[in-house]
Design an enzyme around this catalytic site. Sequence first.
Site, PDB file in Angstrom:
ATOM      1  N   GLU A  10      45.832  54.592 -11.531  1.00 41.99           N
ATOM      2  CA  GLU A  10      44.566  54.519 -10.801  1.00 41.99           C
ATOM      3  C   GLU A  10      43.456  55.327 -11.472  1.00 41.99           C
ATOM      4  O   GLU A  10      42.278  55.143 -11.164  1.00 41.99           O
ATOM      5  CB  GLU A  10      44.748  55.002  -9.357  1.00 41.99           C
ATOM      6  CG  GLU A  10      45.560  54.077  -8.472  1.00 41.99           C
ATOM      7  CD  GLU A  10      47.057  54.251  -8.641  1.00 41.99           C
ATOM      8  OE1 GLU A  10      47.824  53.469  -8.034  1.00 41.99           O
ATOM      9  OE2 GLU A  10      47.481  55.171  -9.387  1.00 41.99           O
ATOM     10  N   SER A  11      43.818  56.222 -12.365  1.00 48.21           N
ATOM     11  CA  SER A  11      42.841  57.094 -13.017  1.00 48.21           C
ATOM     12  C   SER A  11      42.065  56.340 -14.097  1.00 48.21           C
ATOM     13  O   SER A  11      42.656  55.860 -15.069  1.00 48.21           O
ATOM     14  CB  SER A  11      43.560  58.287 -13.652  1.00 48.21           C
ATOM     15  OG  SER A  11      42.756  58.907 -14.633  1.00 48.21           O
ATOM     16  N   PRO A  12      40.735  56.236 -13.977  1.00 45.69           N
ATOM     17  CA  PRO A  12      39.947  55.564 -15.018  1.00 45.69           C
ATOM     18  C   PRO A  12      40.133  56.162 -16.418  1.00 45.69           C
ATOM     19  O   PRO A  12      40.298  55.404 -17.385  1.00 45.69           O
ATOM     20  CB  PRO A  12      38.506  55.705 -14.516  1.00 45.69           C
ATOM     21  CG  PRO A  12      38.645  55.749 -13.024  1.00 45.69           C
ATOM     22  CD  PRO A  12      39.890  56.562 -12.802  1.00 45.69           C
TER      23      PRO A  12
END
Length: 223
Positions: A10-12
Amino acid sequence: MTIDFYYMIESPPCRAVLMTAKHLQISLNLKSLNLAKGEHLSDQFREINPQHCVPTIVDNGFVLWESRAIMRYLIEKYASNSDLYPQDLERRAKINQLLDFDIGTLYKNQSNFLNPILELMPTKKSDEEKFRKSLSILDTILSKQKFVASDALSIADLSIIASLSYAESAEFDFTEFTHVKNWMTMLKTTLSYYDEVNSEAIKSFTSYLKMKKQEIKEKMELK
């Protein structure tokens, strides 16, 4: 070559590194960490990275964190002739400029605007205005060239489109920023690995943020 990659999908910033590795055809040994469950706070991971953040790589004993540093490292070690980060000094300088703009202005202002949602707090108009100003700067840049640092794709593009997926997950309307919106569409349709890396993560985070927004709404109604 074995590169351990500690990440949360989920971390860009993690996805920016993944896209870089996909583009360069570098294999990563994926080690997913669930930050919500505190897996990044384990003694084992703290020993690797005392800042206990993702993304982090371990390349034959060499440890590195911070996504933009990792992206540059992968190219300089494994793909030094890649156009994603060319050896020409002036072209690299422009790429570095946009990477710095991303972490110091764009992603920072976006996070200040949207992070309150994660804490069940309403967003602030002043923070939204700062984020919009950052987007306006990027829009002006993209009105004059095809990609963010020049007329060629670079790691700055991969970093920034990953960053903006946060706002996309929050269902932010990019319509006002025509050049940014067109650039995002172009990358999504031309990068063969974009959907593989990003689609499910964005859908998942969108659902999560919707849930948080609903909780905020219910919280405000009780006041």
